[in-house]
Scaffold this motif. Structure first.
Motif, mmCIF file in Angstrom:
data_model
loop_
_atom_site.group_PDB
_atom_site.id
_atom_site.type_symbol
_atom_site.label_atom_id
_atom_site.label_comp_id
_atom_site.label_asym_id
_atom_site.label_seq_id
_atom_site.Cartn_x
_atom_site.Cartn_y
_atom_site.Cartn_z
ATOM 1 N N PRO A 132 0.845 -1.202 0.000
ATOM 2 C CA PRO A 132 0.000 0.000 0.000
ATOM 3 C C PRO A 132 0.877 1.247 0.000
ATOM 4 C CG PRO A 132 -0.765 -1.582 1.621
ATOM 5 C CD PRO A 132 0.559 -2.091 1.142
ATOM 6 N N SER A 133 0.354 2.327 -0.552
ATOM 7 C CA SER A 133 1.174 3.535 -0.660
ATOM 8 C C SER A 133 0.348 4.780 -0.393
ATOM 9 C CB SER A 133 1.789 3.631 -2.069
ATOM 10 O OG SER A 133 0.771 3.812 -3.044
ATOM 11 N N GLU A 134 1.059 5.845 -0.051
ATOM 12 C CA GLU A 134 0.474 7.179 0.075
ATOM 13 C C GLU A 134 1.342 8.134 -0.736
ATOM 14 O OE1 GLU A 134 -0.099 8.377 4.093
ATOM 15 O OE2 GLU A 134 -1.571 6.806 4.526
ATOM 16 N N THR A 135 0.721 8.855 -1.655
ATOM 17 C CA THR A 135 1.452 9.721 -2.579
ATOM 18 C C THR A 135 0.998 11.157 -2.413
ATOM 19 O OG1 THR A 135 1.629 7.927 -4.191
ATOM 20 C CG2 THR A 135 2.011 10.167 -4.986
ATOM 21 N N SER A 136 1.957 12.044 -2.206
ATOM 22 C CA SER A 136 1.674 13.474 -2.139
ATOM 23 C C SER A 136 2.059 14.099 -3.476
ATOM 24 C CB SER A 136 2.457 14.132 -1.004
ATOM 25 O OG SER A 136 2.235 15.527 -0.978
ATOM 26 N N THR A 137 1.136 14.846 -4.066
ATOM 27 C CA THR A 137 1.393 15.447 -5.364
ATOM 28 C C THR A 137 0.894 16.885 -5.368
ATOM 29 O OG1 THR A 137 1.089 15.163 -7.747
ATOM 30 C CG2 THR A 137 -0.801 14.652 -6.340
ATOM 31 N N VAL A 138 0.974 17.530 -6.508
ATOM 32 C CA VAL A 138 0.549 18.921 -6.632
ATOM 33 C C VAL A 138 -0.451 19.032 -7.773
ATOM 34 C CG1 VAL A 138 2.720 19.827 -5.734
ATOM 35 C CG2 VAL A 138 2.460 19.476 -8.189
ATOM 36 N N LEU A 139 -1.185 20.143 -7.790
ATOM 37 C CA LEU A 139 -2.159 20.368 -8.845
ATOM 38 C C LEU A 139 -1.504 20.343 -10.225
ATOM 39 C CD1 LEU A 139 -4.373 23.198 -7.305
ATOM 40 C CD2 LEU A 139 -5.020 20.809 -7.665
ATOM 41 N N SER A 185 -4.827 -0.690 -0.764
ATOM 42 C CA SER A 185 -5.160 0.733 -0.790
ATOM 43 C C SER A 185 -3.954 1.588 -1.195
ATOM 44 C CB SER A 185 -5.656 1.179 0.588
ATOM 45 O OG SER A 185 -5.876 2.562 0.618
ATOM 46 N N HIS A 186 -4.229 2.596 -2.039
ATOM 47 C CA HIS A 186 -3.227 3.591 -2.439
ATOM 48 C C HIS A 186 -3.897 4.963 -2.336
ATOM 49 C CE1 HIS A 186 -0.409 0.578 -4.255
ATOM 50 N NE2 HIS A 186 -1.546 -0.112 -4.286
ATOM 51 N N LYS A 187 -3.358 5.832 -1.494
ATOM 52 C CA LYS A 187 -3.984 7.131 -1.253
ATOM 53 C C LYS A 187 -3.196 8.247 -1.921
ATOM 54 C CE LYS A 187 -5.996 5.653 3.148
ATOM 55 N NZ LYS A 187 -6.104 5.905 4.603
ATOM 56 N N VAL A 188 -3.926 9.193 -2.493
ATOM 57 C CA VAL A 188 -3.317 10.333 -3.171
ATOM 58 C C VAL A 188 -3.758 11.611 -2.462
ATOM 59 C CG1 VAL A 188 -3.214 11.664 -5.311
ATOM 60 C CG2 VAL A 188 -3.187 9.161 -5.399
#
Length: 264
Positions: A51-58, A147-150
């Motif tokens: 499972p992963s959590e990814t922080s990104t930008v618009l 689960s993978h959260k963005v």
């Protein structure tokens, strides 16, 4: 002084003999394992990714990845906050199962041990893309989720023009593929290669000798892009098959290692 023929023979030995010896040793080890450990052949399904959590930008572009292994060979699809994400253009049930193998109808049990990889491409991210994405791995006998959260970082930014595409065009991308497959010899074997893009990509397969594959000589390329090998043998089909998706805007490729083995 070595003759040219002798030099070529030495090069061939140095390049191919170690590969052949390694493949043969793997075959003997696998045959021994299959014949002695019935537990190894029982149906199973498990994730090889985490499972992963990814922080990104618009307006950025990210790729979520998922890998599952199992017996029978699993397929993978994605959910966004519990709702199915449509990948590709097909709505055929064959895109959620190994339909060609399941319909083969012979009485001998198959090995069907395989790894499947899947990618979910999120382009030009907006606030609506901040969500929980679920990788769903399935076989006819089991179903597991991961689960993978963005998350969108509100501080950092990304100029919108970087993700704009002309006329809604999107490059060809392979979103589900077989990465490795072990199967008994002389069985119908299905290798996945599902692609998306606009225009719709064309799929081309290459055999372990890097020759393009056509609907002949024991092969069939399904409408969804999968490769069907009618009677896989260790002599003729052991090795790496390559799937290439191309739509003129971009191309993508995936490789599948196929290992046909005797029944022991």
């Amino acid at each position: 002084m070595l003759t040219r023929l002798q030099s070529v023979a030495i090069i061939v030995c140095l390049v191919y003999v170690p590969q052949f010896t390694f493949a043969l040793s793997r075959r003997l080890a696998l045959n021994k394992r299959l014949s002695k450990h019935e537990e190894f052949l029982k149906p199973k399904l498990f994730f090889k990714s985490k499972p992963s959590e990814t922080s990104t930008v618009l307006y950025d572009t990210i790729v979520l990845s998922c890998e599952a292994a199992g017996i029978p060979n699993p397929t993978i699809h994605w959910l966004k906050n519990g709702e199915r994400v449509q990948q590709g253009t097909s709505h055929n049930v064959q895109d959620d199962e190994a339909a060609f193998e399941n319909a083969a109808g012979d009485d001998l049990p198959r090995l069907q041990l395989a790894n499947t990889v899947s990618k979910l491409y999120l382009d030009c991210i907006t606030e609506e893309d901040e969500a929980e994405y679920t990788c769903v791995a399935e076989t006819p006998l089991a179903r597991k989720t991961q689960s993978h959260k963005v998350f969108i970082d509100p501080i950092r930014g990304n100029p919108r023009h970087r993700c704009s595409l002309h006329n809604g065009e999107k490059p060809a991308r392979i979103y589900m593929a077989t990465s490795s497959r072990f199967e008994y010899e002389n069985e119908l074997t299905q290798l996945y290669c599902r692609a998306e893009g606009k225009p719709t990509p064309t799929i081309t397969w290459y055999d372990p000798f890097n020759e393009p594959i056509t609907n002949a000589d024991g092969y069939k390329i399904a409408k969804n892009g999968d490769l069907i090998i009618l009677n896989a043998t260790w002599k003729d089909h052991m090795g790496v098959f390559t799937c290439v998706a191309d739509n003129g805007i971009g191309s993508d490729n995936a490789t599948a290692f196929l290992y046909p083995t005797g029944r022991g």
